[in-house]
Design a protein around this motif. Sequence first.
Motif, PDB file in Angstrom:
ATOM      1  N   UNK A   1       0.684  -1.120   0.007  1.00 11.49           N
ATOM      2  CA  UNK A   1      -0.095  -0.001  -0.025  1.00 11.49           C
ATOM      3  C   UNK A   1       0.826   1.108   0.080  1.00 11.49           C
ATOM      4  N   UNK A   2       2.046   1.332   0.800  1.00  6.78           N
ATOM      5  CA  UNK A   2       2.830   2.291   0.726  1.00  6.78           C
ATOM      6  C   UNK A   2       3.437   2.505  -0.613  1.00  6.78           C
ATOM      7  N   UNK A   3       3.790   1.611  -1.362  1.00  3.85           N
ATOM      8  CA  UNK A   3       4.147   1.410  -2.700  1.00  3.85           C
ATOM      9  C   UNK A   3       3.322   2.027  -3.522  1.00  3.85           C
ATOM     10  N   UNK A   4       2.163   1.911  -3.426  1.00  2.00           N
ATOM     11  CA  UNK A   4       0.904   2.331  -4.359  1.00  2.00           C
ATOM     12  C   UNK A   4       0.886   3.814  -4.233  1.00  2.00           C
ATOM     13  N   UNK A   5       0.911   4.326  -2.810  1.00  2.00           N
ATOM     14  CA  UNK A   5       0.549   5.957  -2.788  1.00  2.00           C
ATOM     15  C   UNK A   5       2.046   6.508  -3.067  1.00  2.00           C
ATOM     16  N   UNK A   6       3.223   6.047  -2.639  1.00  2.00           N
ATOM     17  CA  UNK A   6       4.370   6.649  -3.252  1.00  2.00           C
ATOM     18  C   UNK A   6       4.463   6.687  -4.682  1.00  2.00           C
ATOM     19  N   UNK A   7       4.231   5.645  -5.388  1.00  2.00           N
ATOM     20  CA  UNK A   7       4.022   5.510  -6.793  1.00  2.00           C
ATOM     21  C   UNK A   7       3.144   6.104  -7.566  1.00  2.00           C
TER      22      UNK A   7
ATOM     23  N   UNK B   1       2.102   9.164  -6.588  1.00  2.00           N
ATOM     24  CA  UNK B   1       2.660  10.623  -6.322  1.00  2.00           C
ATOM     25  C   UNK B   1       3.472  10.756  -7.382  1.00  2.00           C
ATOM     26  N   UNK B   2       4.613   9.903  -7.492  1.00  2.00           N
ATOM     27  CA  UNK B   2       5.796   9.754  -8.633  1.00  2.00           C
ATOM     28  C   UNK B   2       5.163   9.932 -10.069  1.00  2.00           C
TER      29      UNK B   2
ATOM     30  N   UNK C   1       2.638  17.102  -5.912  1.00  2.00           N
ATOM     31  CA  UNK C   1       3.828  17.860  -5.095  1.00  2.00           C
ATOM     32  C   UNK C   1       3.236  18.137  -3.597  1.00  2.00           C
ATOM     33  N   UNK C   2       2.018  18.406  -3.533  1.00  2.00           N
ATOM     34  CA  UNK C   2       1.388  18.461  -2.155  1.00  2.00           C
ATOM     35  C   UNK C   2       1.450  17.114  -1.251  1.00  2.00           C
ATOM     36  N   UNK C   3       1.002  16.250  -1.935  1.00  2.00           N
ATOM     37  CA  UNK C   3       0.883  14.962  -1.345  1.00  2.00           C
ATOM     38  C   UNK C   3       2.253  14.517  -0.914  1.00  2.00           C
ATOM     39  N   UNK C   4       3.546  14.819  -1.813  1.00  2.00           N
ATOM     40  CA  UNK C   4       4.879  14.471  -1.378  1.00  2.00           C
ATOM     41  C   UNK C   4       5.312  15.110  -0.347  1.00  2.00           C
TER      42      UNK C   4
ATOM     43  N   UNK D   1      -5.104  12.321  -6.705  1.00  2.00           N
ATOM     44  CA  UNK D   1      -4.221  11.825  -7.906  1.00  2.00           C
ATOM     45  C   UNK D   1      -4.593  10.722  -8.421  1.00  2.00           C
ATOM     46  N   UNK D   2      -4.925   9.644  -7.732  1.00  2.00           N
ATOM     47  CA  UNK D   2      -5.312   8.430  -8.223  1.00  2.00           C
ATOM     48  C   UNK D   2      -6.521   8.473  -9.177  1.00  2.00           C
ATOM     49  N   UNK D   3      -7.640   9.145  -8.784  1.00  2.00           N
ATOM     50  CA  UNK D   3      -8.565   9.456  -9.752  1.00  2.00           C
ATOM     51  C   UNK D   3      -8.406  10.088 -10.803  1.00  2.00           C
ATOM     52  N   UNK D   4      -7.474  10.978 -10.748  1.00  2.00           N
ATOM     53  CA  UNK D   4      -7.239  11.950 -12.156  1.00  2.00           C
ATOM     54  C   UNK D   4      -6.313  11.024 -12.868  1.00  2.00           C
ATOM     55  N   UNK D   5      -5.521  10.270 -12.433  1.00  2.00           N
ATOM     56  CA  UNK D   5      -4.652   9.364 -13.231  1.00  2.00           C
ATOM     57  C   UNK D   5      -5.575   8.304 -14.030  1.00  2.00           C
TER      58      UNK D   5
END
Length: 549
Positions: free
Chosen positions: A292-298, A300-301, A328-331, A356-360
């Motif tokens: 889950x951490x990888x998904x969140x950081x991924x 954002x990146x 940027x704000x999430x990071x 960000x996930x919904x926009x992607x």
Amino acid sequence: MESFDRNDRTGTASASCSQEPLPQRSVAPELSRNRLHFRSTGVVAVVAFLVLLITAPPLEFYLESADHGFQLGVGNQVLFGWTPGIDNFQSYGPLVPYTSALGIRLSGSLIGETLLCAFGYSVALALVFSIVSQAANRIAGASAAVAAFLLLARFFKWYIWCIPLLAIFFAYQYVYASEDRSRHRWLSGCGLVLGIGWLYRFDVATGSLAAVAVIIAVTGYRQGEWSMRWYAGQVVRLAICFAVPLTLWMAYVAWYFGPTAPFDYLRNTVLAAQGVVTGMAQPLEGHAIPATYLFVIGTYLLALAIGLRRQTSGDAGPARLMLLVPAVIGLSCIHQALHRRGLHHLLQVAPPTIIAAHLLAVRFVATAAAAHHWKKRLFWSGVAALYILAAAQAAWIGMRVGACDMTGAAMPLNQKFAELHDPLNAGWDRPAIQAIRRVRREVPSDRPILVFPVGPQLYFFTERRFSGRRNAYYPQVACHATGGRENLAEIRRDMPSAVILTWDVWGELQCVEPDEIPADFPHRDVARLIREKFRRVAYENEGLVVLLP
């Protein structure tokens, strides 16, 4: 410099020739002119508020939750004339206890706190809907709002959600403002709300402020306005507005407590934050949480990479910043979940991820639909499917602890609020209620008590102030040596009239004499004082003990 048609909903430069079609609808130029959008956002806020009241936690939660109890406990101390950060060590900003104190004062019960928390989260959910529906469409906005509700952090963490969400909202309005005057208003408003946010959580607000400064730079560069003089003017305006709430608070502290008091406030806050960061750090466990951490950081990146790539595509339209802003704000806020690595703390920084996930996802789906060649259509359809599945899996894992405080839906609303209004006459057979009643009988209202090690909610229920400079003694959080000595000296100066022991500590302390308490016993100096001065047991049940001198 290129000229732009800010009323063009494609967000493209009017001077550009063959630009790639945007796979999503861009944000409206001025949200204040979109009445339908604001009505929809208002409906979401009202519905969210009502749903949050229905699912709000019952009395049992408030009796047992030490985390929410911290907020209630310090709020109750404000009503005794206590000043946050001056009379105690706490890592939260002063508006946390003052807001809880407002709810307690206005309602005289837990109802005020419940209404304030529900209102705060309803604002957060409405912001999620507003941002995503404007950046994509209302269906995506509604989906984002539902996901946010299912992934709510703790019931009292609404301000940690609202701070970055407000930063995203104001940053979008700054980017899309059609006139310099309007842009200056949005920038000033952003600085002001982040300054107020600093008085709730200084770390989240400071990170969001730095992120907005980056967004300003990118906006100016892509729209051909960039110069060091221009950028300095924008940042100075933002910083001045940000500093207004801080200056007012520091001036209040200096006026009432002396010119050195602001430095004492900052010192006490840093010491408390240092104790939490170093003492409550935890590693990642299992496989689901790291994924889950990888998904969140991924996310954002990925949003950051796409947003930056689009900045070099030759199109300076404001829609190109849609993905960049939440990334940027999430990071800037992700550090909240890195020193205490767990789902609870990851959910505290979830809002920018949800946006960000919904926009992607919308971008991937729209790109696949717009592709003319079947191979491209198949590729982007696969990308969209894989990303949506990954997002759904991460959300499913987060839902294990998301909205965990919202446990009151099964209880009739009138019964729940009757108990919240008069807790001491509801469920009188509960051990906590009996201990609270005993303390209220034995200790005069103007005398302090001590709860050890953890149970700050009991200060609220007993309506007694606490002795010392700490209202909780978590075993893994050892206050700085100087702070520990100051706390013990304050306890001795203002000795409590009763001690409430929690976590079955009495079972360990009663078996040893004060000098025999092990050196590695958490907060040994306070435990030794309790063992020396308090030997009479006034109440004992299920590990909850009331001691009198």
